[in-house]
Design a protein around this motif. Structure first.
Motif, short mmCIF file in Angstrom:
data_model
loop_
_atom_site.label_atom_id
_atom_site.label_comp_id
_atom_site.label_asym_id
_atom_site.label_seq_id
_atom_site.Cartn_x
_atom_site.Cartn_y
_atom_site.Cartn_z
N UNK A 99 104.83 -2.47 79.92
CA UNK A 99 105.70 -3.02 78.88
C UNK A 99 104.93 -3.20 77.58
N UNK A 100 103.68 -3.65 77.70
CA UNK A 100 102.83 -3.76 76.51
C UNK A 100 102.55 -2.39 75.90
N UNK A 101 102.21 -1.39 76.74
CA UNK A 101 101.92 -0.05 76.22
C UNK A 101 103.16 0.51 75.51
N UNK A 102 104.33 0.27 76.08
CA UNK A 102 105.57 0.74 75.46
C UNK A 102 105.78 0.09 74.10
N UNK A 103 105.58 -1.22 74.02
CA UNK A 103 105.77 -1.93 72.75
C UNK A 103 104.73 -1.50 71.73
N UNK A 104 103.48 -1.30 72.16
CA UNK A 104 102.43 -0.87 71.23
C UNK A 104 102.70 0.55 70.72
N UNK A 105 103.12 1.44 71.62
CA UNK A 105 103.40 2.82 71.19
C UNK A 105 104.60 2.85 70.26
N UNK A 106 105.61 2.04 70.54
CA UNK A 106 106.78 2.02 69.66
C UNK A 106 106.41 1.44 68.29
N UNK A 107 105.49 0.47 68.30
CA UNK A 107 105.02 -0.09 67.03
C UNK A 107 104.30 0.98 66.22
N UNK A 203 105.73 -7.15 64.60
CA UNK A 203 105.55 -6.09 63.61
C UNK A 203 106.80 -5.20 63.54
N UNK A 204 107.35 -4.88 64.72
CA UNK A 204 108.57 -4.08 64.76
C UNK A 204 109.72 -4.80 64.06
N UNK A 205 109.86 -6.10 64.31
CA UNK A 205 110.94 -6.87 63.69
C UNK A 205 110.78 -6.92 62.18
N UNK A 206 109.54 -7.08 61.71
CA UNK A 206 109.30 -7.08 60.26
C UNK A 206 109.68 -5.73 59.66
N UNK A 207 109.30 -4.66 60.35
CA UNK A 207 109.65 -3.32 59.87
C UNK A 207 111.17 -3.13 59.82
N UNK A 208 111.86 -3.55 60.88
CA UNK A 208 113.31 -3.40 60.92
C UNK A 208 113.99 -4.21 59.82
N UNK A 209 113.45 -5.40 59.55
CA UNK A 209 114.01 -6.24 58.49
C UNK A 209 113.83 -5.58 57.12
N UNK A 210 112.61 -5.08 56.87
CA UNK A 210 112.36 -4.43 55.59
C UNK A 210 113.21 -3.16 55.44
N UNK A 211 113.35 -2.44 56.56
CA UNK A 211 114.17 -1.23 56.52
C UNK A 211 115.62 -1.55 56.20
N UNK A 212 116.14 -2.62 56.83
CA UNK A 212 117.54 -3.00 56.55
C UNK A 212 117.72 -3.45 55.11
N UNK A 213 116.71 -4.14 54.55
CA UNK A 213 116.80 -4.56 53.16
C UNK A 213 116.78 -3.35 52.22
N UNK A 214 115.95 -2.35 52.54
CA UNK A 214 115.92 -1.14 51.72
C UNK A 214 117.25 -0.40 51.78
N UNK A 215 117.84 -0.34 52.96
CA UNK A 215 119.13 0.35 53.11
C UNK A 215 120.22 -0.38 52.33
N UNK A 216 120.20 -1.72 52.37
CA UNK A 216 121.18 -2.48 51.61
C UNK A 216 121.02 -2.23 50.12
N UNK A 217 119.74 -2.14 49.67
CA UNK A 217 119.51 -1.85 48.26
C UNK A 217 120.03 -0.48 47.86
N UNK A 218 119.82 0.51 48.73
CA UNK A 218 120.32 1.85 48.44
C UNK A 218 121.84 1.89 48.44
N UNK A 219 122.46 1.13 49.33
CA UNK A 219 123.92 1.09 49.37
C UNK A 219 124.49 0.46 48.10
N UNK A 220 123.88 -0.64 47.68
CA UNK A 220 124.40 -1.32 46.50
C UNK A 220 124.21 -0.51 45.23
#
Length: 321
Positions: A99-107, A203-220
């Motif tokens: 589970x750790x290897x999976x989370x690290x690789x996904x990160x 780290x994944x959650x921070x990335x997802x949050x930043x990505x969602x903020x960028x998408x919202x900015x592009x939409x607006x």
């Protein structure tokens, strides 16, 4: 049969009914994918390995807990107890580290192309077979104490307070120091990957949050209504759910294990051991459901199998007319 033992047995029956078919379905889906595409992506190989480890956890420990609950515990001698506890501890710790290897690789997978982290992801993917081999050797060595300290119930007359009752076997340590040392090693083996996978998930959650903020900015700015996401984002969210499930259930498991090490008489009651086994087995039973729901490859392969079956039955019936 007392009501406590019946409830205990039925709880493990429910885990077995969910966990064995769930993990088997995940394994089957990836083998079908391997047969079709002749290869698996590194993340898919990790998930397949994780499902195999979880199947061992549920198939070995839960089935034996059911047998013990219905008063068939006397079938386990010293050799049987040593084998069962060794396999369970090895597969359980493998499930944690995978589970750790999976989370690290996904990160690493969500790192931008050309970065240092992307290069590290390629390195991990290239040597993934060696990573699996290292984890097997590490966890096999750390579970070797089960071979020395596990005994059948028929030998319980010689047991002391430095032992743990697991209903159908006893894990007996020769001294308090050996018990605490073994317990500390197990807690460390669990806490280290827990801390690392928690950091990776943050780290994944921070990335997802930043990505969602960028998408919202592009939409607006463009006035569009495009959908954010992609394979990496969906996989990242699934990994975060798996890690959250792990931290919650194995956190309780390790908390109970620390309590077991700190009380004097744990041989008189198997309740704490039962709770530990239940929570650790619960992760192995529920994780395949998360994989099936969130992984499109697994979901798609299983749907194909389900859809092909009625078609074949229909063709067979037509051919006999």
């Amino acid at each position: 049969m007392p009501s406590e033992e019946f409830v205990h047995g039925m709880l493990y029956v429910s885990l077995t009914v969910v966990g064995v078919p769930g993990n088997t379905a995940v394994i089957l889906a990836f083998f079908l994918l391997l047969h079709k595409e002749n290869q698996l992506l590194p993340a898919d190989a990790i998930v397949l390995h994780l499902a195999c480890a979880n199947l061992l956890v549920v198939g070995v420990r839960c089935l034996l807990e059911i047998v013990a609950s219905f008063r068939l515990a006397s079938i386990f001698g010293d050799i049987g107890c040593k084998a069962v506890i060794f396999v369970y501890r090895t597969s359980r710790s493998l499930s944690i580290w995978l589970t750790f290897v999976l989370s690290a690789y996904q990160c690493l997978s969500i790192a931008p192309p050309g970065s240092r982290w992307a290069s590290a992801r390629a390195l991990v993917a290239h040597y993934l077979g060696f990573v699996f081999l290292f984890l097997w050797i590490l966890n096999t060595c750390m579970s070797s104490a089960a071979i020395l300290f596990s005994f059948g119930r028929q030998n319980n007359s010689s047991m002391t307070n430095h032992g743990i009752n697991v209903l159908y076997c006893y894990v007996h340590f020769p001294s308090k120091l050996s018990k605490e040392a073994n317990g500390a090693a197990q807690v460390g083996r669990d806490v280290v990957p827990m801390a690392l996978m928690t950091v990776a998930s943050l780290i994944i959650l921070v990335f997802l949050y930043k990505h969602s903020q960028q998408v919202k900015g592009l939409r607006s700015s463009s006035g569009g209504s495009g959908r954010s996401g992609g394979a990496e984002q969906r996989a990242a969210k699934a990994v975060v759910v798996l890690v959250t499930l792990y931290v919650a259930l194995y956190g309780i498991d390790n908390g109970l294990w620390v309590y077991t090490l700190t009380v004097r008489r744990t041989m008189s009651s198997s309740l704490i051991s039962d709770l530990r086994i239940f929570f650790s087995s619960l992760y192995a039973a529920l994780s395949p459901l998360v994989i099936i729901v969130s992984n499109r490859k697994v979901n798609g392969r299983l749907r194909c199998v389900v859809q092909e079956k009625p078609v074949k039955e229909k063709a067979t019936s037509l051919s006999t007319m």
